[in-house]
Design an enzyme around this catalytic site. Structure first.
Site, mmCIF file in Angstrom:
data_model
loop_
_atom_site.group_PDB
_atom_site.id
_atom_site.type_symbol
_atom_site.label_atom_id
_atom_site.label_comp_id
_atom_site.label_asym_id
_atom_site.label_seq_id
_atom_site.Cartn_x
_atom_site.Cartn_y
_atom_site.Cartn_z
ATOM 1 N N CYS A 2 0.833 -1.206 0.000
ATOM 2 C CA CYS A 2 0.000 0.000 0.000
ATOM 3 C C CYS A 2 0.867 1.256 0.000
ATOM 4 O O CYS A 2 2.024 1.224 0.394
ATOM 5 C CB CYS A 2 -0.873 0.033 1.244
ATOM 6 S SG CYS A 2 -1.854 -1.445 1.468
ATOM 7 N N ARG A 27 4.464 0.680 -6.492
ATOM 8 C CA ARG A 27 4.383 -0.285 -5.394
ATOM 9 C C ARG A 27 3.272 -1.306 -5.620
ATOM 10 O O ARG A 27 3.206 -2.304 -4.916
ATOM 11 C CB ARG A 27 4.122 0.458 -4.068
ATOM 12 C CG ARG A 27 5.252 1.372 -3.667
ATOM 13 C CD ARG A 27 4.797 2.373 -2.632
ATOM 14 N NE ARG A 27 4.511 1.788 -1.347
ATOM 15 C CZ ARG A 27 5.401 1.609 -0.380
ATOM 16 N NH1 ARG A 27 6.655 1.960 -0.582
ATOM 17 N NH2 ARG A 27 5.049 1.084 0.767
ATOM 18 N N TRP A 74 -3.165 -2.324 -1.568
ATOM 19 C CA TRP A 74 -2.807 -3.648 -2.103
ATOM 20 C C TRP A 74 -3.480 -4.613 -1.143
ATOM 21 O O TRP A 74 -3.082 -4.726 0.015
ATOM 22 C CB TRP A 74 -1.284 -3.780 -2.081
ATOM 23 C CG TRP A 74 -0.750 -5.128 -2.399
ATOM 24 C CD1 TRP A 74 -0.532 -6.161 -1.527
ATOM 25 C CD2 TRP A 74 -0.329 -5.611 -3.678
ATOM 26 N NE1 TRP A 74 -0.008 -7.223 -2.180
ATOM 27 C CE2 TRP A 74 0.129 -6.932 -3.494
ATOM 28 C CE3 TRP A 74 -0.305 -5.046 -4.947
ATOM 29 C CZ2 TRP A 74 0.607 -7.702 -4.549
ATOM 30 C CZ3 TRP A 74 0.179 -5.832 -5.987
ATOM 31 C CH2 TRP A 74 0.626 -7.134 -5.796
ATOM 32 N N ASN A 100 -1.143 1.220 6.294
ATOM 33 C CA ASN A 100 -0.354 0.160 5.643
ATOM 34 C C ASN A 100 0.030 -0.843 6.707
ATOM 35 O O ASN A 100 0.312 -0.437 7.842
ATOM 36 C CB ASN A 100 0.960 0.708 5.091
ATOM 37 C CG ASN A 100 0.751 1.581 3.892
ATOM 38 O OD1 ASN A 100 -0.367 1.734 3.420
ATOM 39 N ND2 ASN A 100 1.829 2.158 3.415
ATOM 40 N N GLY A 101 0.133 -2.107 6.325
ATOM 41 C CA GLY A 101 0.603 -3.101 7.290
ATOM 42 C C GLY A 101 -0.531 -4.019 7.717
ATOM 43 O O GLY A 101 -1.555 -4.121 7.036
ATOM 44 N N GLU A 482 17.294 -23.136 -7.099
ATOM 45 C CA GLU A 482 16.875 -21.737 -7.190
ATOM 46 C C GLU A 482 18.080 -20.810 -7.411
ATOM 47 O O GLU A 482 18.030 -19.898 -8.238
ATOM 48 C CB GLU A 482 16.099 -21.353 -5.922
ATOM 49 C CG GLU A 482 15.675 -19.902 -5.828
ATOM 50 C CD GLU A 482 14.847 -19.398 -7.005
ATOM 51 O OE1 GLU A 482 14.398 -20.206 -7.823
ATOM 52 O OE2 GLU A 482 14.689 -18.170 -7.118
ATOM 53 N N LYS A 486 18.683 -18.410 -10.667
ATOM 54 C CA LYS A 486 18.909 -16.955 -10.569
ATOM 55 C C LYS A 486 20.143 -16.568 -11.369
ATOM 56 O O LYS A 486 20.126 -15.615 -12.112
ATOM 57 C CB LYS A 486 19.109 -16.512 -9.112
ATOM 58 C CG LYS A 486 17.911 -16.381 -8.210
ATOM 59 C CD LYS A 486 16.872 -15.364 -8.582
ATOM 60 C CE LYS A 486 15.863 -15.928 -9.529
ATOM 61 N NZ LYS A 486 14.572 -16.285 -9.013
ATOM 62 N N GLU A 489 19.592 -16.940 -15.230
ATOM 63 C CA GLU A 489 18.618 -16.065 -15.897
ATOM 64 C C GLU A 489 19.048 -14.601 -15.931
ATOM 65 O O GLU A 489 18.646 -13.870 -16.814
ATOM 66 C CB GLU A 489 17.207 -16.208 -15.305
ATOM 67 C CG GLU A 489 17.004 -15.581 -13.959
ATOM 68 C CD GLU A 489 15.578 -15.711 -13.444
ATOM 69 O OE1 GLU A 489 14.635 -15.608 -14.235
ATOM 70 O OE2 GLU A 489 15.421 -15.914 -12.221
ATOM 71 N N HIS A 505 27.837 -39.841 -10.106
ATOM 72 C CA HIS A 505 27.165 -40.561 -11.189
ATOM 73 C C HIS A 505 27.218 -39.792 -12.506
ATOM 74 O O HIS A 505 26.409 -40.043 -13.392
ATOM 75 C CB HIS A 505 25.718 -40.859 -10.790
ATOM 76 C CG HIS A 505 25.625 -41.675 -9.541
ATOM 77 N ND1 HIS A 505 26.001 -43.002 -9.486
ATOM 78 C CD2 HIS A 505 25.264 -41.337 -8.280
ATOM 79 C CE1 HIS A 505 25.857 -43.447 -8.247
ATOM 80 N NE2 HIS A 505 25.413 -42.464 -7.491
ATOM 81 N N LYS A 604 7.731 -11.123 -16.901
ATOM 82 C CA LYS A 604 7.401 -11.349 -15.497
ATOM 83 C C LYS A 604 6.301 -12.399 -15.350
ATOM 84 O O LYS A 604 6.293 -13.189 -14.437
ATOM 85 C CB LYS A 604 6.976 -10.019 -14.860
ATOM 86 C CG LYS A 604 6.714 -10.084 -13.361
ATOM 87 C CD LYS A 604 7.998 -10.291 -12.575
ATOM 88 C CE LYS A 604 7.744 -10.586 -11.114
ATOM 89 N NZ LYS A 604 8.887 -11.248 -10.480
#
Ligand code: F6R
Length: 609
Positions: A2, A27, A74, A100-101, A482, A486, A489, A505, A604
């Site tokens: 927010c 945001r 948000w 906010n929060g 992961e 990163k 990409e 192996h 995205k």
């Protein structure tokens, strides 16, 4: 996340506040609102959708109001709707508030307020705060805010105005951003500096618990007890673009650094102080969780890695068999469904075509589907019987970072609740884990406080390498997948991630003196096994870059470089160990001069099949 704007000045506030909200659009938000003190009352306009909708609803009419609030929301508690959009009003409509929060104890406060005769008209946690202020308003707005803050659990920043005190805006914060802008005959509140950067570069960063009263002529700072405080101004040197990135050089770096806040938001209200996980909001009661015989997890890319990380924790803690698959495979492999198999679709955007198709398939075949997503109102929420939201805020960098750790945290909550419902572990053990999970945002803050010199140094030494191998075991293997994704990409360096035991192996043939090998070797039951793998790597002359738990002396003897993480239970360690790998990828790509926020060939959200 927010956005808040507050204004007290001498010129018409409406265009200033709307412009401030525009500067916070990056945001992310799903609805917006504005409140202006005018003609002895407060005019409020709220609208679902983008700011153009709010501007259209607010009309062209000039307003002479010089004090007001604005908000972009948000959604976290309650769907995006006009009723849930901020500002929220007390029963009389003479006090308005933007927040906010997350207010963790809002349910009980809501019940108390309803019993006391207040009428609440939204589904939000924020609305309770303005009604609590209403009960104290006889003391004046600032004093009322000070009286209410101690009653709130959670982390938040809010600002309020009162029609009977038409020249002030009062704001406060606890573990959520709120800054003051000091103008010439005008003052601003904002959740981020871009909101007022056009008008002033003089800012005051507030501490937790500060209660601030803004008037056109200046600000009064106190603590919650009403003791006056001195707060120093600083001069912002950023340009508008840098300000949107919170002073970070890229959105990706900003988002990596936002992980403590994203995790705090995701865990808020779902994990009691004594460590008990509560996901009742998702509508999967303990009876339902006890009945499950199997879990399928489907997702793509980084979301798949989050699922893989927690598949280990679910099996180990809750003793429920888990099968995990990438959605593009799952949907075509004719999986066997039944009503006692829960299918979890993980998609931060909520719009990834393969994941949505896999969820739809499962639902049509009669399995209950849970969506784990970051976006309220996304398609995933409509393809599922149950929805669990991460609360990471909008992610702008194409490479997912904060949404990944938020997914892992949310799934760990599910693992804890499943284990609790099924009596799979002693309750004391589960609450111990819950308390450690609560501490993860602080662990991450500690990690960031150590600085990034060693990551930058390693990045500087290896950025020209042609290949990186990542090795780990168990959850550490999922973290390696992961980390390797990163790096490839955003830096375009080929990478492989292997379960460390598989090395002999085949992949061991890749190793020589030129190959950097990243090993996730936090303190876990498989650490001794990883030591043997590290010896194998060293015997081939390859350099070992280890991610390890602070204080592990054995690892310093074995590795050329170590990236440290704070100690935590090994089930939770992936929330920490992935961060140095995000940073390593980030700095390598940075040294190569690449655009990390928008890597080549990637979007995205992948909405085509
Ligand atoms: C990698 C990345 C992608 C996404 C994948 C799924 O950094 O961001 O691999 O994780 O495209 O996206 P969502 O989670 O939106 O379904």
């Amino acid at each position: 996340m927010c956005g808040i704007v507050g204004y007290a000045g001498r010129r018409p506030g409406k265009p200033v506040i709307l412009e401030g909200l525009r500067r916070l659009e990056y945001r992310g938000y799903d609805s917006a609102g504005i409140a202006l003190i005018e003609d002895g009352g407060i005019d409020v306009v709220r609208a679902v959708g983008n700011l153009d909708c709010l501007v259209a609803a607010a009309g062209e009419d000039p307003s002479s109001a010089v004090v007001g609030l604005g908000h972009t929301r948000w959604a976290t508690h309650g769907r995006p709707s006009e009723e849930n959009a901020h500002p929220h009003a007390d029963c009389s409509g003479r006090i308005q508030l933007v927040l906010n929060g997350i207010i963790e104890n809002y349910q009980e406060l809501r019940e108390d307020l309803s019993e006391a005769g207040h009428t609440l008209s939204s589904e939000t946690d924020a609305e309770v705060v303005v009604h609590l202020i209403e009960d104290q308003i006889g003391r004046g707005l600032a004093e009322a805010v000070r009286a209410v803050v101690p009653r709130l659990d959670g982390h938040f920043a809010f600002c309020a105005i009162h029609a009977d005190e038409p020249d002030i805006v009062v704001g406060t914060r606890r573990q959520a951003p709120l800054v003051v802008g000091v103008g010439d005959g005008e003052m601003f509140f904002a959740s981020a500096i871009p909101a007022f950067l056009k008008h002033t570069r003089r800012t005051v960063v507030l501490d937790d618990g500060d209660v601030v009263t803004l008037r056109a002529g200046g600000a009064e700072y106190t603590d919650v007890a009403g003791q006056p405080l001195l707060r120093e101004e600083t001069e912002v040197t950023w340009d508008a673009d840098a300000a949107e990135r919170g002073g970070f050089e890229t959105f990706m770096l900003k988002e990596i650094n936002e992980q403590p806040a994203a995790l705090r938001d995701t865990l808020a209200g779902r994990l009691s102080e004594d460590g008990c996980a509560d996901l009742s909001e998702v509508g999967m009661g303990d009876e339902f969780l006890r009945r499950l015989r199997r879990i399928f997890i489907v997702a793509c890319g980084t979301s798949y890695h989050a699922g893989l990380v927690v598949s280990y924790a679910i099996e180990q803690l809750a003793r429920v068999p888990v099968q995990i698959d990438v959605a593009s495979e799952f949907r075509y492999r004719q999986p066997v469904f039944d009503p006692d198999t829960l299918v979890i679709g993980i998609t931060q955007s909520g719009e990834t075509a393969d994941t949505l198709a896999a969820m739809r398939l499962a639902r049509e075949a009669g399995s209950p589907v849970l969506a784990l997503t970051n976006i309220m109102g996304s398609q995933a929420t409509r393809e599922a019987d149950h929805v669990l939201f991460t609360r990471a805020g909008l992610e702008i960098g194409v490479a997912a970072t904060k949404t990944h750790t938020a997914q892992v945290a949310a799934l760990l909550l599910l693992a804890l609740r499943l284990a609790w419902a099924r009596g799979a572990q002693p309750e004391a053990e589960l609450t111990r884990l819950g308390r450690e999970l609560r501490a993860i945002p602080e662990n991450l803050e500690q990690l960031f406080s150590w600085g990034q010199d060693s990551v930058k140094e390693i990045a500087g030494r290896y950025h020209d390498e042609r290949f990186f191998l990542y090795l780990g075991r168990g959850m550490g293997f999922a973290v390696c997948l992961e980390g390797a994704l990163k790096l490839k990409e955003i830096s375009y360096i080929p990478t492989e991630a292997y379960a460390a035991g598989e090395m002999k192996h085949g992949p061991i043939a890749l190793l020589d003196e030129k190959s950097p090998v990243v090993i996730v070797a936090d303190d876990s039951p498989v650490f001794p096994k990883l030591v043997s793998n590290i010896e194998e790597v060293r015997a081939r002359g390859a350099d070992v870059i280890a991610v390890a738990t602070e204080g592990n002396e054995r690892i310093t003897e074995l590795s050329r470089d170590v990236l440290w993480v704070p100690a935590t239970d090994h089930h939770l360690a992936p929330l920490l160990t992935v961060v140095p790998l995000q940073l390593l990828a980030y700095h390598i790509a940075g040294i190569k001069g690449l655009n990390v926020d928008q890597p080549r060939n990637l979007a995205k959200t992948v909405t085509v099949e």
